[in-house]
Design an enzyme around this catalytic site. Structure first.
Site: not given
Length: 329
Positions: A53, A151-152, A154, A174, A239
């Site tokens: 990160y 589908n995340s 966020v 995906r 991201g």
């Protein structure tokens, strides 16, 4: 009392963290002892365990960057939310624990009657989705927005906030198994990514001019997203689910004037006045409390199950968030 602590970082995130007991801390003046009710495991949290990160806490560290709890004790002569009040925990407070000791002044009161599991995800994903929709392109009701990684966490908030603002969404996933979940959240168009994406998007939207693209994946997916957008459109990347750098051709950048920008919520918090931060969080908390904003939850775990929880959060094919939700007597 337990806390999920790690003293090293490594490629297998669940291997470096463990649940450790600790004694009940005594709040000093200005401090509050809070029983954690729920704390999510975000992709950024997993990347902190692997060292990938952009901002890493010093070691040893307790995992968890956001969450909610209930105040159980205030330090002497301390002003703050009352004992029994549900509160939003400070960012980076090490929320994967049964209890945390935090500055009382940094606690934000939340509705006591709202679902703490949904409130636990207030700090990161909802403001990210909201700011992606508001801070880069002047969108009006009826406009189209396109995102990948739909589908995340966020992604699900972006779909719901867009609908509340009168916007329409093209949502790219995906895998076929993720389509139904995004449709259930209210996505207007949901498609599986692929080489012919631009043609399918044009057909599904009637050739609508899409001025904003939101990219969570990077790599070649950024290029496919760019090809679907209108001339002069903006892509905002937040991201890299593919693990690859964003790829955009000179054709899109030079001849079609597509702009690629980046967004990092931690930077926004660092440069934005406190009053503006609080206004956004208060607005979003109200939507969550009213049941107008939510995200699917796949499973909850106790702090003592941290290894299993991290493994579940890092795995693919999930249908919702993984939360740490300690049981309190």
């Amino acid at each position: 009392m337990l806390k999920a602590q790690y003293s090293e970082r490594g490629p297998v995130p669940q291997a470096v963290i463990e649940a450790l007991p600790f004694d009940r801390p005594v709040p000093a003046p200005g401090q509050a002892l809070v029983a954690v009710l729920a704390a999510p495991i975000n992709p950024s949290d997993v990347l902190m365990l692997t060292g990938q990160y952009g901002m890493l806490p010093p070691l040893p560290a307790v995992g968890g960057s956001e969450g909610v709890g209930r105040v159980i004790e205030l330090g002497p002569d301390t002003k703050g939310p009352a004992v029994g009040q549900t509160v939003l925990l400070p960012v980076g407070a090490g929320t994967w624990a049964t209890h945390v000791l935090v500055p009382a002044a940094r606690l934000v009161p939340l509705p006591n009657d709202a679902d703490p599991k949904q409130l636990a995800m207030l700090t990161v994903n909802p403001p990210t989705a909201s700011l992606l929709l508001s801070d880069f392109v002047d969108l009006q009701p009826g406009d189209w927005v396109m995102q990948n990684g739909a589908n995340s966490g966020v992604g699900s908030y972006l779909v719901q906030l867009a609908k509340l603002r009168g916007l329409k969404t093209v949502n790219i996933v995906r895998r076929e198994s993720a389509v139904a979940g995004v449709q259930a959240q209210g996505g207007d168009v949901v498609l599986v990514d692929g080489d012919d994406l631009a043609e399918r998007v044009k057909a599904a939207t009637g050739g609508a001019a899409i001025k904003l693209g939101v990219d969570a994946v990077g790599g070649a997916a950024t290029m496919r997203l760019a090809a679907c957008l209108a001339e002069g459109a903006t892509i905002v990347n937040y991201g890299a689910l593919s693990g690859e750098p964003c790829s955009v051709s000179p054709r899109e950048l030079v001849f079609r004037d597509v702009t690629l920008k980046g967004f990092w919520l931690a930077r926004w918090f660092g440069i934005t006045p406190q009053a503006k931060q609080m206004a956004l969080l208060t607005e979003l908390a109200g939507l969550i409390a009213a049941g107008k904003l939510s995200t699917p939850i796949q499973a909850t775990y106790e702090v003592g199950q941290i290894k299993e929880a991290i493994a579940a959060a890092a795995a693919g094919e999930r249908q919702g968030k993984i939360l740490i939700a300690p049981t309190h007597a």
